[in-house]
Design an enzyme around this catalytic site. Structure first.
Site, PDB file in Angstrom:
ATOM      1  N   ARG A  45      39.361  35.964  45.222  1.00  0.00           N
ATOM      2  CA  ARG A  45      38.162  36.654  45.644  1.00  0.00           C
ATOM      3  C   ARG A  45      37.945  37.956  44.896  1.00  0.00           C
ATOM      4  O   ARG A  45      36.863  38.515  44.876  1.00  0.00           O
ATOM      5  CB  ARG A  45      38.254  36.969  47.139  1.00  0.00           C
ATOM      6  CG  ARG A  45      38.374  35.777  48.020  1.00  0.00           C
ATOM      7  CD  ARG A  45      38.590  36.214  49.484  1.00  0.00           C
ATOM      8  NE  ARG A  45      39.500  35.272  50.087  1.00  0.00           N
ATOM      9  CZ  ARG A  45      39.916  35.398  51.347  1.00  0.00           C
ATOM     10  NH1 ARG A  45      39.521  36.405  52.096  1.00  0.00           N
ATOM     11  NH2 ARG A  45      40.746  34.512  51.861  1.00  0.00           N
ATOM     12  N   GLY A  46      39.019  38.448  44.279  1.00  0.00           N
ATOM     13  CA  GLY A  46      39.024  39.798  43.723  1.00  0.00           C
ATOM     14  C   GLY A  46      37.935  40.155  42.736  1.00  0.00           C
ATOM     15  O   GLY A  46      37.546  41.306  42.619  1.00  0.00           O
ATOM     16  N   GLU A 101      38.499  38.375  35.642  1.00  0.00           N
ATOM     17  CA  GLU A 101      39.541  38.669  36.633  1.00  0.00           C
ATOM     18  C   GLU A 101      39.452  40.135  37.064  1.00  0.00           C
ATOM     19  O   GLU A 101      38.968  40.988  36.316  1.00  0.00           O
ATOM     20  CB  GLU A 101      40.892  38.333  35.968  1.00  0.00           C
ATOM     21  CG  GLU A 101      42.137  38.549  36.780  1.00  0.00           C
ATOM     22  CD  GLU A 101      42.256  37.757  38.058  1.00  0.00           C
ATOM     23  OE1 GLU A 101      41.371  37.887  38.908  1.00  0.00           O
ATOM     24  OE2 GLU A 101      43.266  37.049  38.230  1.00  0.00           O
ATOM     25  N   ASP A 102      39.892  40.422  38.274  1.00  0.00           N
ATOM     26  CA  ASP A 102      39.887  41.811  38.753  1.00  0.00           C
ATOM     27  C   ASP A 102      40.981  42.643  38.092  1.00  0.00           C
ATOM     28  O   ASP A 102      40.758  43.754  37.638  1.00  0.00           O
ATOM     29  CB  ASP A 102      40.018  41.865  40.289  1.00  0.00           C
ATOM     30  CG  ASP A 102      41.205  41.058  40.832  1.00  0.00           C
ATOM     31  OD1 ASP A 102      41.911  40.396  40.044  1.00  0.00           O
ATOM     32  OD2 ASP A 102      41.424  41.085  42.058  1.00  0.00           O
ATOM     33  N   ASP A 105      48.237  41.663  36.158  1.00  0.00           N
ATOM     34  CA  ASP A 105      49.464  42.364  36.515  1.00  0.00           C
ATOM     35  C   ASP A 105      50.614  41.734  35.718  1.00  0.00           C
ATOM     36  O   ASP A 105      50.762  42.019  34.540  1.00  0.00           O
ATOM     37  CB  ASP A 105      49.614  42.206  38.030  1.00  0.00           C
ATOM     38  CG  ASP A 105      50.741  43.024  38.624  1.00  0.00           C
ATOM     39  OD1 ASP A 105      51.077  44.053  38.061  1.00  0.00           O
ATOM     40  OD2 ASP A 105      51.280  42.620  39.679  1.00  0.00           O
ATOM     41  N   THR A 109      49.769  34.205  37.250  1.00  0.00           N
ATOM     42  CA  THR A 109      48.696  33.329  37.732  1.00  0.00           C
ATOM     43  C   THR A 109      47.716  33.026  36.599  1.00  0.00           C
ATOM     44  O   THR A 109      47.339  31.863  36.375  1.00  0.00           O
ATOM     45  CB  THR A 109      47.904  34.026  38.864  1.00  0.00           C
ATOM     46  OG1 THR A 109      48.826  34.617  39.759  1.00  0.00           O
ATOM     47  CG2 THR A 109      47.023  33.052  39.600  1.00  0.00           C
ATOM     48  N   LYS A 133      47.432  46.125  34.026  1.00  0.00           N
ATOM     49  CA  LYS A 133      48.674  46.884  34.228  1.00  0.00           C
ATOM     50  C   LYS A 133      49.676  46.427  33.180  1.00  0.00           C
ATOM     51  O   LYS A 133      50.551  45.591  33.469  1.00  0.00           O
ATOM     52  CB  LYS A 133      49.246  46.565  35.615  1.00  0.00           C
ATOM     53  CG  LYS A 133      48.707  47.399  36.749  1.00  0.00           C
ATOM     54  CD  LYS A 133      49.568  47.102  37.987  1.00  0.00           C
ATOM     55  CE  LYS A 133      48.841  47.389  39.266  1.00  0.00           C
ATOM     56  NZ  LYS A 133      49.580  46.876  40.444  1.00  0.00           N
ATOM     57  N   ASP A 161      42.164  43.976  46.917  1.00  0.00           N
ATOM     58  CA  ASP A 161      42.538  44.053  48.335  1.00  0.00           C
ATOM     59  C   ASP A 161      44.007  44.389  48.547  1.00  0.00           C
ATOM     60  O   ASP A 161      44.836  44.281  47.647  1.00  0.00           O
ATOM     61  CB  ASP A 161      42.281  42.706  49.007  1.00  0.00           C
ATOM     62  CG  ASP A 161      43.320  41.660  48.608  1.00  0.00           C
ATOM     63  OD1 ASP A 161      43.482  41.431  47.389  1.00  0.00           O
ATOM     64  OD2 ASP A 161      43.992  41.101  49.499  1.00  0.00           O
TER      65      ASP A 161
HETATM   66  P1  IMP Z   1      49.647  38.387  38.348  1.00  0.00           P
HETATM   67  O1  IMP Z   1      49.705  36.891  38.404  1.00  0.00           O
HETATM   68  O2  IMP Z   1      50.971  39.041  38.589  1.00  0.00           O
HETATM   69  O3  IMP Z   1      48.977  38.925  37.090  1.00  0.00           O
HETATM   70  O4  IMP Z   1      48.813  38.844  39.614  1.00  0.00           O
HETATM   71  C1  IMP Z   1      47.485  39.032  39.556  1.00  0.00           C
HETATM   72  C2  IMP Z   1      46.897  39.115  40.939  1.00  0.00           C
HETATM   73  O5  IMP Z   1      47.688  39.928  41.804  1.00  0.00           O
HETATM   74  C3  IMP Z   1      45.551  39.779  40.854  1.00  0.00           C
HETATM   75  O6  IMP Z   1      44.541  38.833  40.657  1.00  0.00           O
HETATM   76  C4  IMP Z   1      45.466  40.467  42.197  1.00  0.00           C
HETATM   77  O7  IMP Z   1      44.951  39.577  43.154  1.00  0.00           O
HETATM   78  C5  IMP Z   1      46.882  40.805  42.562  1.00  0.00           C
HETATM   79  N1  IMP Z   1      47.215  42.198  42.223  1.00  0.00           N
HETATM   80  C6  IMP Z   1      48.029  42.657  41.264  1.00  0.00           C
HETATM   81  N2  IMP Z   1      48.106  43.998  41.263  1.00  0.00           N
HETATM   82  C7  IMP Z   1      47.293  44.415  42.250  1.00  0.00           C
HETATM   83  C8  IMP Z   1      46.928  45.717  42.755  1.00  0.00           C
HETATM   84  O8  IMP Z   1      47.348  46.786  42.267  1.00  0.00           O
HETATM   85  N3  IMP Z   1      46.055  45.721  43.796  1.00  0.00           N
HETATM   86  C9  IMP Z   1      45.548  44.596  44.354  1.00  0.00           C
HETATM   87  N4  IMP Z   1      45.852  43.371  43.919  1.00  0.00           N
HETATM   88  C10 IMP Z   1      46.724  43.274  42.872  1.00  0.00           C
HETATM   89 MG    MG Z   2      43.159  38.169  42.314  1.00  0.00          MG
END
Ligand code: IMP
Ligand code: MG
Length: 177
Positions: A45-46, A101-102, A105, A109, A133, A161
């Site tokens: 949803r982000g 994407e929002d 990290d 995903t 990040k 969120d």
């Molecule tokens: P990844 O698979 O570790 O890159 O995670 C990405 C997902 O984690 C993003 O789409 C967000 O939904 C969530 N996420 C990562 N960091 C944050 C944050 O600082 N605040 C809120 N959601 C986050």
């Molecule tokens: Mg997300």
């Protein structure tokens, strides 16, 4: 601070506007040069706040679609699989796809979403994220359009969120957890 739990404002509304405007210009210039059908895919949803603002700054004909995915796992350790909760309505075959994407990290995903999307034979596949990040990255991801790099802090607002809350904040703030 008016919003409980938010300790600091990291990106104010005016800066968000400027970031989105600049991304829109970059993206417009890119697709004007390449030509062809464009489908902009937001990950729910982000990305919903960012998507709505971004597409209005892209001055190129496009189709909007959304996808929702979730990671398998117990919440702390991901097993590495991604599950499609809601798939696209549109076919992406032979179209330019821009994934929105929002925040990226670790990249875990998103890496799988990219792989899954490239298996559907798009004409091209580009990635746009509002926040990044880089210090947390575990999986290599090529980001074509990046709004802003941020430090390793947990942020909320503008779609992001914590336990489904704070998505409606008009700014990006740091949450104390
Ligand atoms: P990844 O698979 O570790 O890159 O995670 C990405 C997902 O984690 C993003 O789409 C967000 O939904 C969530 N996420 C990562 N960091 C944050 C944050 O600082 N605040 C809120 N959601 C986050
Ligand atoms: Mg997300």
């Amino acid at each position: 601070m008016p919003d409980t739990g938010i300790t600091k404002i990291l990106i104010r509304e005016e800066e968000i506007k400027k970031i989105v405007e600049e991304l829109g210009q970059e993206i417009t210039a890119h697709y004007q040069q390449s030509g062809g059908e464009l489908i902009v895919v937001g990950l729910l949803r982000g990305s919903f706040d960012f998507m709505a603002d971004l597409v209005r700054k892209i001055h190129y004909p496009l189709v909007v679609d959304f996808m929702a995915v979730s990671s398998y796992g117990d919440g702390t350790v991901s097993t590495g699989d991604v599950k499609i909760v809601m798939d696209l309505d549109e076919s992406v075959e032979d179209k330019h796809v821009l994934l929105v994407e929002d925040i990226i990290d670790t990249g875990s995903t998103f890496k799988k979403v990219i792989r899954m999307m490239s298996n559907r034979n798009p004409r091209s596949l580009k990635v746009c994220t509002f926040l990044n990040k880089p210090s947390r990255r575990k999986f290599d991801i090529q980001i074509d359009f990046c709004g802003k790099d941020i430090p390793d802090e947990f942020v909320c607002g503008y779609g992001l969120d914590y336990a489904q809350k704070y998505r409606n904040l008009p700014y990006v703030g740091v949450l104390s957890v």
